[in-house]
Design a protein around this motif. Structure first.
Motif, mmCIF file in Angstrom:
data_model
loop_
_atom_site.group_PDB
_atom_site.id
_atom_site.type_symbol
_atom_site.label_atom_id
_atom_site.label_comp_id
_atom_site.label_asym_id
_atom_site.label_seq_id
_atom_site.Cartn_x
_atom_site.Cartn_y
_atom_site.Cartn_z
ATOM 1 N N ILE A 38 66.400 22.997 10.778
ATOM 2 C CA ILE A 38 65.541 21.836 11.047
ATOM 3 C C ILE A 38 64.246 22.359 11.672
ATOM 4 O O ILE A 38 64.264 23.065 12.684
ATOM 5 N N ALA A 39 63.119 21.989 11.060
ATOM 6 C CA ALA A 39 61.806 22.490 11.481
ATOM 7 C C ALA A 39 61.395 21.894 12.825
ATOM 8 O O ALA A 39 61.935 20.870 13.264
ATOM 9 N N GLY A 40 60.410 22.510 13.434
ATOM 10 C CA GLY A 40 59.917 22.061 14.729
ATOM 11 C C GLY A 40 59.210 20.715 14.638
ATOM 12 O O GLY A 40 58.269 20.560 13.869
ATOM 13 N N GLY A 60 57.732 13.261 21.400
ATOM 14 C CA GLY A 60 56.379 12.707 21.549
ATOM 15 C C GLY A 60 56.018 12.168 20.184
ATOM 16 O O GLY A 60 55.843 10.972 19.995
ATOM 17 N N ALA A 61 55.975 13.084 19.198
ATOM 18 C CA ALA A 61 55.841 12.639 17.810
ATOM 19 C C ALA A 61 57.090 11.862 17.429
ATOM 20 O O ALA A 61 57.028 10.808 16.794
ATOM 21 N N LEU A 62 58.251 12.407 17.810
ATOM 22 C CA LEU A 62 59.525 11.749 17.516
ATOM 23 C C LEU A 62 60.093 11.131 18.789
ATOM 24 O O LEU A 62 59.834 11.595 19.892
ATOM 25 N N SER A 63 60.914 10.102 18.605
ATOM 26 C CA SER A 63 61.561 9.446 19.738
ATOM 27 C C SER A 63 62.707 10.312 20.260
ATOM 28 O O SER A 63 63.205 11.196 19.557
ATOM 29 N N ILE A 98 56.783 31.477 17.767
ATOM 30 C CA ILE A 98 55.361 31.461 18.101
ATOM 31 C C ILE A 98 54.647 30.757 16.947
ATOM 32 O O ILE A 98 54.657 31.249 15.818
ATOM 33 N N VAL A 99 54.067 29.609 17.235
ATOM 34 C CA VAL A 99 53.427 28.841 16.169
ATOM 35 C C VAL A 99 51.962 29.248 16.078
ATOM 36 O O VAL A 99 51.187 29.025 17.008
ATOM 37 N N VAL A 100 51.616 29.869 14.963
ATOM 38 C CA VAL A 100 50.215 30.192 14.716
ATOM 39 C C VAL A 100 49.593 29.057 13.907
ATOM 40 O O VAL A 100 48.452 28.674 14.116
ATOM 41 N N LEU A 104 57.200 30.440 7.085
ATOM 42 C CA LEU A 104 56.021 30.226 6.258
ATOM 43 C C LEU A 104 56.055 28.799 5.730
ATOM 44 O O LEU A 104 56.975 28.421 5.020
ATOM 45 N N ASP A 105 55.034 28.031 6.082
ATOM 46 C CA ASP A 105 55.031 26.591 5.818
ATOM 47 C C ASP A 105 53.920 26.264 4.823
ATOM 48 O O ASP A 105 52.742 26.465 5.122
ATOM 49 N N GLY A 106 54.283 25.770 3.656
ATOM 50 C CA GLY A 106 53.296 25.459 2.629
ATOM 51 C C GLY A 106 52.606 24.125 2.844
ATOM 52 O O GLY A 106 52.959 23.361 3.742
ATOM 53 N N MET A 107 51.618 23.836 1.983
ATOM 54 C CA MET A 107 50.739 22.689 2.245
ATOM 55 C C MET A 107 51.424 21.336 2.105
ATOM 56 O O MET A 107 50.919 20.336 2.591
ATOM 57 N N GLN A 108 52.566 21.282 1.421
ATOM 58 C CA GLN A 108 53.259 19.999 1.355
ATOM 59 C C GLN A 108 53.970 19.678 2.664
ATOM 60 O O GLN A 108 54.503 18.589 2.831
ATOM 61 N N GLY A 109 54.038 20.629 3.547
ATOM 62 C CA GLY A 109 54.744 20.444 4.811
ATOM 63 C C GLY A 109 54.216 19.246 5.578
ATOM 64 O O GLY A 109 53.019 18.978 5.596
ATOM 65 N N VAL A 127 65.536 28.221 4.564
ATOM 66 C CA VAL A 127 64.457 27.241 4.481
ATOM 67 C C VAL A 127 64.499 26.369 5.731
ATOM 68 O O VAL A 127 65.480 26.382 6.478
ATOM 69 N N ALA A 128 63.425 25.609 5.943
ATOM 70 C CA ALA A 128 63.416 24.628 7.029
ATOM 71 C C ALA A 128 62.964 23.300 6.454
ATOM 72 O O ALA A 128 62.156 23.262 5.519
ATOM 73 N N ILE A 129 63.506 22.233 6.996
ATOM 74 C CA ILE A 129 63.100 20.894 6.542
ATOM 75 C C ILE A 129 62.632 20.040 7.715
ATOM 76 O O ILE A 129 63.179 20.094 8.801
HETATM 77 C C1 LIG Z 1 56.933 14.289 12.623
HETATM 78 C C2 LIG Z 1 56.630 15.746 12.499
HETATM 79 C C3 LIG Z 1 56.285 16.477 13.632
HETATM 80 C C4 LIG Z 1 56.002 17.828 13.544
HETATM 81 N N1 LIG Z 1 55.715 18.525 14.692
HETATM 82 C C5 LIG Z 1 55.520 19.868 14.614
HETATM 83 C C6 LIG Z 1 55.348 20.627 15.792
HETATM 84 O O1 LIG Z 1 55.347 20.127 16.900
HETATM 85 N N2 LIG Z 1 55.184 21.972 15.657
HETATM 86 C C7 LIG Z 1 55.198 22.584 14.427
HETATM 87 O O2 LIG Z 1 55.074 23.799 14.350
HETATM 88 N N3 LIG Z 1 55.354 21.879 13.309
HETATM 89 C C8 LIG Z 1 55.544 20.533 13.366
HETATM 90 N N4 LIG Z 1 55.764 19.832 12.215
HETATM 91 C C9 LIG Z 1 55.850 20.562 10.928
HETATM 92 C C10 LIG Z 1 57.281 20.990 10.646
HETATM 93 O O3 LIG Z 1 57.714 21.926 11.600
HETATM 94 C C11 LIG Z 1 57.434 21.647 9.278
HETATM 95 O O4 LIG Z 1 56.527 22.719 9.178
HETATM 96 C C12 LIG Z 1 57.223 20.703 8.117
HETATM 97 O O5 LIG Z 1 57.710 19.434 8.429
HETATM 98 C C13 LIG Z 1 57.939 21.250 6.890
HETATM 99 O O6 LIG Z 1 57.626 20.528 5.743
HETATM 100 P P1 LIG Z 1 58.469 19.263 5.214
HETATM 101 O O7 LIG Z 1 58.148 18.154 6.130
HETATM 102 O O8 LIG Z 1 57.963 19.045 3.862
HETATM 103 O O9 LIG Z 1 59.922 19.616 5.265
HETATM 104 C C14 LIG Z 1 56.040 18.473 12.281
HETATM 105 C C15 LIG Z 1 56.373 17.739 11.142
HETATM 106 C C16 LIG Z 1 56.671 16.402 11.231
HETATM 107 C C17 LIG Z 1 57.048 15.665 9.972
#
Ligand SMILES: Cc1cc2nc3c(=O)[nH]c(=O)nc-3n(C[C@H](O)[C@H](O)[C@H](O)COP(=O)(O)O)c2cc1C
Lengths: 225, 456
Positions: B104-106, B110-113, B173-175, B266-271, B333-335
């Motif tokens: 599960i991705a970061g 704050g963004a989430l409840s 470490i988030v770049v 590595l997070d692509g542009m659809q992220g 992968v991460a979602i």
């Molecule tokens: C609601 C939300 C909050 C996010 N907050 C962060 C964050 O705090 N730090 C970060 O590195 N990425 C954040 N992301 C990006 C995710 O970590 C991840 O890179 C991205 O959701 C992956 O793509 P996907 O949504 O298509 O699965 C966030 C994404 C969403 C949808």
């Protein structure tokens, strides 16, 4: 007193020894010899011990410090006392960039000058600089205090939040949303205490106070960049 | 048809030339024009959540070949096909061992409840995988409910402290982020509740923007020293990930490895993102599909493929996507978005409320406004009470299990007894673009654009 030769015995052993000290340790006083500009000296400490570094340090000396007193008998490289939580860190010489970056608490005293981005993004730490600070100092500073007994460089306090900045000398230029503010009695009192803790003999009345105009707190047409 | 009053004059059409149907401009489409009008009326750019909505070359443009005479498959349900992955084997004394290669991705509290973060922790833990904190620090709820928790080290350093660092199972470490490589976070005032404000050390209710650069390092040489510091603070126990947005994946991966990363994310542009400018989401970054091969190439060139693990994210939705990413060389992968949908985001049951917000199921992306009917991207106590973290966690667990089973189905069909044995040779591409980006043959050929030794 414990003496540790960093050159002979290595960084990992040093930090492991310092990090294993607890609140009731008897080994309360440490001396580090031959630091030779090494990085990450005395990081992640979590006990009320005193550490004297006999020489200059590289990056991130005393990073994330809690409770400990760390004295650098020389100059400090970038990011000294970054993200400090509590305790006291004193630099006898100068400090490079990002001194005290994101610090949440404790006191950082710099007896010489500090370079650019001193106090960047601070979150509660008190930083007292006897000399000057470079450009972009207190960038995005959130809370805490930065005292500058000398001059401040360009873009001082850019995008600042609620941190308080005190400068005795000149400010080359103020950054976005940073303004000079009135020195009220409460600020004089606060500054007197900070100067005392920093071992400065300057008088609080000689300083000017700067802080946020709070014009960037909400997105508007003109500041939505 | 135009009638001219009641004068009895015949409509123009009957005598005049034939009428043509109105033609909409492909350049000035109605949605573009609406955006121009919106911009003209407000003077503000559009902010939203989610990822790129435009179509880009993606995993659906690839197919698996499956086994036949030249390769034989494994029995669908009985034969072993492992899914476990270990992250952080390079330097960490305590690497992260996961049952499934889907993390599960970061996403920030704050963004989430709070209930959404709790549900992510519950679902991930039940499925044998990790969750990740986000901008804003670690909450006791998510630490408590996540068996394996990755703690993000972001430019803002909101809530960053050594105690939570030591409680984490890994550091990321988030770049950058795929949705906005080169940009920082945003959290608008509606969501800066007292608790969020306190965790971030900011005034309640301000429109917060996070820094886009780290405050105390610039460039790969500094990053190496920063990683050293973090390792020293954590006694070299926990893995250190470096997360980058997809921009120059070959060099970013190589530099992260050189700086000492255990894992590259590595997070692509659809992220997805919680909130940023629409122009940023849609116009900056590389499609996920285009990121993977260059990153894997960098790892191979440095001799560390599989030793430094690669986690790919951005638009992963199904077990097929997981299998394709892994076949191209990812270790896991991460979602983000998909996990939120599993929890209940954009669910048709809230259609009436989406309508009231001027949107519809599937298109709701004003997450920054904090009015999420599903109670996920909000800090409103009434709305967030709608999300039952136990049930939502079960849905996430089910979904993760299904994705894993799907990926296993494909791997077995290709004859592999571990998801990591999937390889580019299992794939073909449906389009020239996908063939070029994934460096796999166009279906029915043995060629892809840019293949060495060919004329193009
Ligand atoms: C609601 C939300 C909050 C996010 N907050 C962060 C964050 O705090 N730090 C970060 O590195 N990425 C954040 N992301 C990006 C995710 O970590 C991840 O890179 C991205 O959701 C992956 O793509 P996907 O949504 O298509 O699965 C966030 C994404 C969403 C949808």
């Amino acid at each position: 007193m414990q003496t540790y030769d960093l050159e002979a015995d290595g960084l990992r052993g040093l930090n492991a020894a310092l990090q294993s000290q607890t609140g009731d340790t008897n080994q309360t006083s440490w001396e580090i010899v031959n630091p030779k500009g090494s990085h990450a000296i005395a990081v992640g400490l979590d006990a009320p011990i005193e550490v004297n570094v006999k020489g200059s340090t590289g990056y991130y000396c005393a990073g994330m410090n809690k409770l400990a007193t760390v004295n650098v008998h020389g100059s400090a490289g970038p990011g000294v006392a970054e993200n400090m939580m509590s305790g006291i860190v004193t630099i006898e010489g100068d400090a490079s960039q990002y001194a005290g970056a994101t610090g949440h608490g404790g006191t950082l005293v710099i007896k010489g000058n500090a370079s650019s981005r001193c106090g960047i993004s601070i979150k509660g730490i008190d930083i007292i600089v006897h000399g000057n600070v470079g450009h972009m100092s207190a960038f995005m500073a959130q809370s805490g205090n930065l005292v500058v007994c000398g001059d401040a460089g360009d873009a001082f306090g850019d995008s600042i939040y609620e941190a308080r900045l005190f400068v005795k000398g000149s400010v080359k230029s103020l950054g976005a949303d940073c303004v000079e503010k009135e020195m009220r009695d409460e600020h004089i009192e606060l500054l007197r205490d900070l100067l005392e803790r920093g071992g400065c003999d300057a008088k609080p009345e000689e300083f000017k106070r700067y802080g946020s105009a709070r014009q960037l707190y909400n997105f508007k047409v003109d500041n939505a960049y | 048809m135009r009638t001219e009053g009641n004068t009895g004059v015949k409509t123009r059409n009957e005598n005049g030339p034939p009428k043509t149907a109105p033609i909409q401009s492909a350049t000035f489409s109605n949605s573009i024009n609406a955006e121009i009008r919106r911009a003209a009326a407000t003077g503000l750019y559009d902010i939203r959540g989610g990822g790129a909505k435009r179509r880009v070359p993606q995993f659906d443009d690839l197919l698996f070949l499956g086994a036949s005479v030249s390769r034989y498959p494994l029995e669908g349900y009985r034969e072993r096909c492992d899914t476990n992955v270990t992250l952080g084997t390079r330097y960490a004394k305590k690497p992260i061992v996961l049952d499934i290669p889907i993390t599960i991705a970061g996403m920030s509290f704050g963004a989430l409840s709070g209930p959404a973060k709790e549900a992510l922790g519950r679902g991930a833990s039940a499925a044998g995988t990790s969750t990740t904190t986000g901008d804003g620090g670690m909450t006791p709820e998510e630490r408590g409910h996540s068996e394996k928790l990755v703690y993000q080290y972001l430019p803002s350093r909101y809530g960053m402290n050594p105690d939570d660092l030591r409680k984490a199972d890994a550091i990321e470490i988030v770049v950058g982020q795929g949705a906005k490589p080169g940009g920082g976070g945003m959290l608008l005032g509606q969501k800066i509740s007292d608790r969020v404000a306190e965790m971030r050390n900011l005034p309640t209710g301000i429109d917060q923007r996070s820094a886009c650069r780290h405050p105390d390092w610039t460039g790969p040489d500094d990053l190496e020293i920063k990683i050293l510091e973090l390792r020293e603070i954590m006694a070299w126990e926990k893995p250190i990930y470096v997360k980058v947005g997809g921009t120059r994946p070959y060099y970013d991966t190589a530099l992260a490895v050189k700086a000492g990363a255990d894992v590259v994310v590595l997070d692509g542009m659809q992220g997805g993102t919680a909130a940023t400018q629409d122009v940023f989401i849609e116009h900056v970054g590389l499609p996920t599909l285009a990121c993977i091969r260059p990153a894997v190439q960098a790892l191979q060139d440095l001799g560390v493929h599989r030793e430094v693990q690669l986690v790919v994210s951005g638009g992963i939705r199904t077990g097929a996507d997981v299998a394709k990413a892994m076949a191209l060389g990812a270790d896991a992968v991460a979602i983000g978005t998909a996990a939120l949908i599993a929890l209940g985001d954009n669910d048709p049951k809230w259609e009436e409320e989406y309508q009231k917000l001027g949107t519809t199921t599937g298109a709701y992306d004003d997450w920054h406004e904090g009015q999420d009917p599903a109670g996920i991207t909000t800090q409103d106590p009434v709305l967030q009470a709608r999300l039952n973290p136990i049930e939502a966690g079960q849905r996430l667990r089910n979904y993760l299990n299904v994705m894993t089973l799907e990926a296993q189905t494909i791997a077995r069909a290709c004859g592999h007894n571990h998801l990591h044995n999937l390889e580019p040779e299992d794939l073909c591409a449906l389009t020239m673009e996908a063939a070029a980006m994934a460096r796999v043959p166009l279906a029915g050929t043995d060629w892809w654009p840019g293949k060495s030794g060919t004329g193009f």
